[in-house]
Design a protein around this motif. Structure first.
Motif, PDB file in Angstrom:
ATOM      1  N   GLU A 142       0.847  -1.188   0.000  1.00 42.05           N
ATOM      2  CA  GLU A 142       0.000   0.000   0.000  1.00 42.05           C
ATOM      3  C   GLU A 142       0.886   1.243   0.000  1.00 42.05           C
ATOM      4  O   GLU A 142       1.861   1.318   0.744  1.00 42.05           O
ATOM      5  CB  GLU A 142      -0.908   0.037   1.242  1.00 42.05           C
ATOM      6  CG  GLU A 142      -2.050  -0.960   1.208  1.00 42.05           C
ATOM      7  CD  GLU A 142      -1.625  -2.365   1.597  1.00 42.05           C
ATOM      8  OE1 GLU A 142      -0.772  -2.497   2.491  1.00 42.05           O
ATOM      9  OE2 GLU A 142      -2.126  -3.328   0.986  1.00 42.05           O
ATOM     10  N   GLU A 143       0.510   2.201  -0.827  1.00 44.53           N
ATOM     11  CA  GLU A 143       1.274   3.444  -0.925  1.00 44.53           C
ATOM     12  C   GLU A 143       0.543   4.584  -0.255  1.00 44.53           C
ATOM     13  O   GLU A 143      -0.695   4.625  -0.201  1.00 44.53           O
ATOM     14  CB  GLU A 143       1.510   3.797  -2.398  1.00 44.53           C
ATOM     15  CG  GLU A 143       2.357   2.789  -3.151  1.00 44.53           C
ATOM     16  CD  GLU A 143       2.723   3.277  -4.539  1.00 44.53           C
ATOM     17  OE1 GLU A 143       3.080   4.467  -4.665  1.00 44.53           O
ATOM     18  OE2 GLU A 143       2.632   2.484  -5.483  1.00 44.53           O
ATOM     19  N   THR A 144       1.318   5.520   0.254  1.00 44.63           N
ATOM     20  CA  THR A 144       0.821   6.792   0.757  1.00 44.63           C
ATOM     21  C   THR A 144       1.661   7.880   0.099  1.00 44.63           C
ATOM     22  O   THR A 144       2.663   7.580  -0.571  1.00 44.63           O
ATOM     23  CB  THR A 144       0.978   6.895   2.288  1.00 44.63           C
ATOM     24  OG1 THR A 144       2.378   6.997   2.602  1.00 44.63           O
ATOM     25  CG2 THR A 144       0.377   5.682   2.983  1.00 44.63           C
ATOM     26  N   PRO A 145       1.298   9.140   0.253  1.00 48.53           N
ATOM     27  CA  PRO A 145       2.151  10.194  -0.313  1.00 48.53           C
ATOM     28  C   PRO A 145       3.565  10.184   0.252  1.00 48.53           C
ATOM     29  O   PRO A 145       4.495  10.685  -0.391  1.00 48.53           O
ATOM     30  CB  PRO A 145       1.405  11.478   0.076  1.00 48.53           C
ATOM     31  CG  PRO A 145      -0.017  11.067   0.211  1.00 48.53           C
ATOM     32  CD  PRO A 145       0.030   9.680   0.775  1.00 48.53           C
ATOM     33  N   GLU A 146       3.756   9.602   1.438  1.00 49.79           N
ATOM     34  CA  GLU A 146       5.071   9.631   2.084  1.00 49.79           C
ATOM     35  C   GLU A 146       5.886   8.364   1.888  1.00 49.79           C
ATOM     36  O   GLU A 146       7.106   8.370   2.106  1.00 49.79           O
ATOM     37  CB  GLU A 146       4.914   9.875   3.591  1.00 49.79           C
ATOM     38  CG  GLU A 146       4.394  11.255   3.954  1.00 49.79           C
ATOM     39  CD  GLU A 146       2.893  11.369   3.731  1.00 49.79           C
ATOM     40  OE1 GLU A 146       2.182  10.342   3.883  1.00 49.79           O
ATOM     41  OE2 GLU A 146       2.435  12.478   3.382  1.00 49.79           O
ATOM     42  N   VAL A 148       5.738   3.638   1.119  1.00 53.47           N
ATOM     43  CA  VAL A 148       5.067   2.417   0.694  1.00 53.47           C
ATOM     44  C   VAL A 148       5.281   1.360   1.765  1.00 53.47           C
ATOM     45  O   VAL A 148       6.381   1.229   2.327  1.00 53.47           O
ATOM     46  CB  VAL A 148       5.599   1.938  -0.683  1.00 53.47           C
ATOM     47  CG1 VAL A 148       7.101   1.718  -0.663  1.00 53.47           C
ATOM     48  CG2 VAL A 148       4.888   0.675  -1.147  1.00 53.47           C
ATOM     49  N   THR A 149       4.231   0.607   2.058  1.00 49.64           N
ATOM     50  CA  THR A 149       4.289  -0.443   3.067  1.00 49.64           C
ATOM     51  C   THR A 149       4.093  -1.797   2.391  1.00 49.64           C
ATOM     52  O   THR A 149       3.108  -2.005   1.685  1.00 49.64           O
ATOM     53  CB  THR A 149       3.212  -0.243   4.146  1.00 49.64           C
ATOM     54  OG1 THR A 149       3.475   0.977   4.834  1.00 49.64           O
ATOM     55  CG2 THR A 149       3.215  -1.396   5.141  1.00 49.64           C
ATOM     56  N   THR A 159       7.950  -0.633   6.026  1.00 50.40           N
ATOM     57  CA  THR A 159       7.672   0.616   5.320  1.00 50.40           C
ATOM     58  C   THR A 159       8.970   1.322   4.959  1.00 50.40           C
ATOM     59  O   THR A 159       9.931   1.302   5.736  1.00 50.40           O
ATOM     60  CB  THR A 159       6.811   1.541   6.192  1.00 50.40           C
ATOM     61  OG1 THR A 159       5.573   0.889   6.492  1.00 50.40           O
ATOM     62  CG2 THR A 159       6.517   2.856   5.475  1.00 50.40           C
ATOM     63  N   ASP A 161      10.606   4.505   1.786  1.00 52.00           N
ATOM     64  CA  ASP A 161      10.249   5.505   0.776  1.00 52.00           C
ATOM     65  C   ASP A 161       9.851   4.856  -0.542  1.00 52.00           C
ATOM     66  O   ASP A 161       8.950   5.350  -1.235  1.00 52.00           O
ATOM     67  CB  ASP A 161      11.423   6.452   0.534  1.00 52.00           C
ATOM     68  CG  ASP A 161      11.755   7.308   1.756  1.00 52.00           C
ATOM     69  OD1 ASP A 161      10.833   7.607   2.538  1.00 52.00           O
ATOM     70  OD2 ASP A 161      12.930   7.660   1.921  1.00 52.00           O
ATOM     71  N   GLY A 296       3.959   4.588  -9.168  1.00 54.53           N
ATOM     72  CA  GLY A 296       4.032   5.218  -7.855  1.00 54.53           C
ATOM     73  C   GLY A 296       5.423   5.080  -7.254  1.00 54.53           C
ATOM     74  O   GLY A 296       6.424   5.520  -7.825  1.00 54.53           O
ATOM     75  N   ARG A 297       5.496   4.426  -6.114  1.00 56.45           N
ATOM     76  CA  ARG A 297       6.754   4.240  -5.396  1.00 56.45           C
ATOM     77  C   ARG A 297       7.334   2.838  -5.565  1.00 56.45           C
ATOM     78  O   ARG A 297       8.225   2.442  -4.810  1.00 56.45           O
ATOM     79  CB  ARG A 297       6.553   4.555  -3.906  1.00 56.45           C
ATOM     80  CG  ARG A 297       6.285   6.033  -3.641  1.00 56.45           C
ATOM     81  CD  ARG A 297       6.049   6.322  -2.166  1.00 56.45           C
ATOM     82  NE  ARG A 297       5.918   7.755  -1.942  1.00 56.45           N
ATOM     83  CZ  ARG A 297       6.922   8.571  -1.654  1.00 56.45           C
ATOM     84  NH1 ARG A 297       8.144   8.069  -1.534  1.00 56.45           N
ATOM     85  NH2 ARG A 297       6.723   9.849  -1.461  1.00 56.45           N
TER      86      ARG A 297
END
Length: 401
Positions: A142-146, A148-149, A159, A161, A296-297
């Motif tokens: 799962e990605e977030t703006p900050e 990836v986990t 988690t 970057d 994404g990341r």
């Protein structure tokens, strides 16, 4: 940036940490290259322990060795491989049509078991402080703006970057990036290797011999005097890996001997090989063009993005190159998106051209293209020059697109 990379990169300050998924050859090299670029990486491997003893022989080409030297890992493997600079190509009747003694300006290719290369790189990475986590089979991300986990099958998570898929030709990360990504492409051949003892087959030290025909072999003289060989068994209906494993080695060897009857030198190599000296490698496969190397990341490296098949002689070397180039891009560019885009721009054309050439060779090995096609290949020098002379300049700054 400091010489050893312990400080931040030139412009890629947005990426400080990375999850590397896959602990084969590409994984440790990626982590080492990121370390040199000032990025902290942990390698997560699905299997519960290190994969010692897994795999057949491979050749580490001069370009792969040069890329390892770029990140300070060359000495870890240089003394472990057998120098094999020469090449002879012939047909199945023993008639030569090409020979090559190597490039005087370059070190020779190094032949070694995949497990030897894997262990050397893993040990070197651990010595440099790279952490490895085993029993971590990736099941989702799962990605977030900050950041990836990554989620693992044992219920744990991690988690960072960015997340890098170095998880091979059957990459889980590739399907997370693009659920419609292509599957590996079967090359029409089952691959085997082995050791021939007391054979009178020609094998000058330092030379690898290739013999094309309705079937295909390669061989060279190993350090202990035995002939190390690899061969293909063409079939349009390949068993899956589990099915191949269920067939006794003696049955596979009998099938190979039947297929290579009258083949020079395959017939003699196989008749001087015992069943317990046979290595069942599996289906010869390659990755067709993968449309999306990143999202994404998350990004792919090595066989997860561009497995070229063993016919290229470049699988490990290309994976090493890509790991180094990815680290350079993350070092120099300000966002993951820009870094990943530049990385693909640096790598796609080269790796896909090599993959297409390997696919053409696979057709000859599978009997789908006649021997004249093999004889019409470029000379070894023409084929190998753009491969072996490829050089990555670590000090050169990567420009964005």
């Amino acid at each position: 940036m400091s010489v050893n990379g312990t400080q931040g990169g030139r412009g890629g300050a947005a990426v400080r940490t990375a999850l590397v998924i896959g602990g084969g050859v590409a994984g440790p090299v990626t982590a080492l290259a990121l370390h040199k670029a000032g990025i902290t990486a942990t390698v997560h491997e699905a299997y519960p322990a290190a994969a010692d003893g897994v795999g057949a022989w491979l050749a580490l080409a001069p370009n792969g060795l040069a890329a390892l030297r770029t990140i300070g890992a060359g000495k870890a493997v240089e003394a472990l491989g057998q120098p094999v600079p020469g090449m002879v190509m012939a047909d199945g009747a023993g008639h030569r049509f090409a020979a090559f003694d190597g490039f005087a300006e370059l070190p020779p290719s190094l032949a070694m078991p995949r497990a030897t290369l894997y262990r050397a790189l893993t040990d070197h990475a651990a010595d440099q402080g790279i952490p490895f986590a085993y029993g971590k089979r990736l099941v989702g991300a799962e990605e977030t703006p900050e950041g990836v986990t990554a989620r693992f099958s044992d219920g744990t998570s991690a988690t960072a970057d960015i997340l890098i898929g170095a998880d091979g030709i059957r990459s889980t990360v590739r399907t997370l990036i693009d659920p419609q990504a292509p599957e590996p492409e079967y090359g029409g051949v089952l691959s085997f290797g082995g050791y021939a003892t007391d054979s009178d087959v020609e094998a000058e030290p330092g030379t690898m011999y290739f013999a094309f025909g309705r079937t295909f072999t390669g061989h060279w003289r190993g350090p202990d005097g035995r002939l190390i060989w690899f061969a293909g068994l063409p079939t349009d209906t390949p068993p899956d890996p589990a099915g191949m494993a269920r067939v006794p080695a003696a049955e596979w060897l009998a099938a190979l001997r039947e297929a290579y009857a009258g083949h020079v030198p395959g017939e003699r190599l196989l008749h001087h090989t015992d069943p317990d000296e046979l290595v069942v490698v599996g289906r010869m496969e390659r990755m067709p063009s993968v449309p999306h190397w990143h999202r994404g990341r998350m990004v792919l490296v090595g066989d997860a993005a561009h497995a070229p098949s063993s016919s290229s002689g470049q699988g490990a070397s290309l994976a090493i190159e890509s790991a180094v180039e990815l680290a350079r891009c993350l070092r120099d560019l300000p966002t993951p998106a820009e870094a990943f885009s530049a990385y693909v721009g640096l790598r796609r054309e080269r790796v896909e051209a090599i993959g297409r050439n390997a696919a053409a060779a696979n057709k000859v090995k599978a009997g789908k293209s006649d021997l004249e096609a093999a004889a019409a290949f470029p000379t070894p020098e023409q084929m190998l020059r753009p491969l072996h002379f490829h050089h990555i300049d670590w000090e050169e700054t990567v420009a964005g697109n």
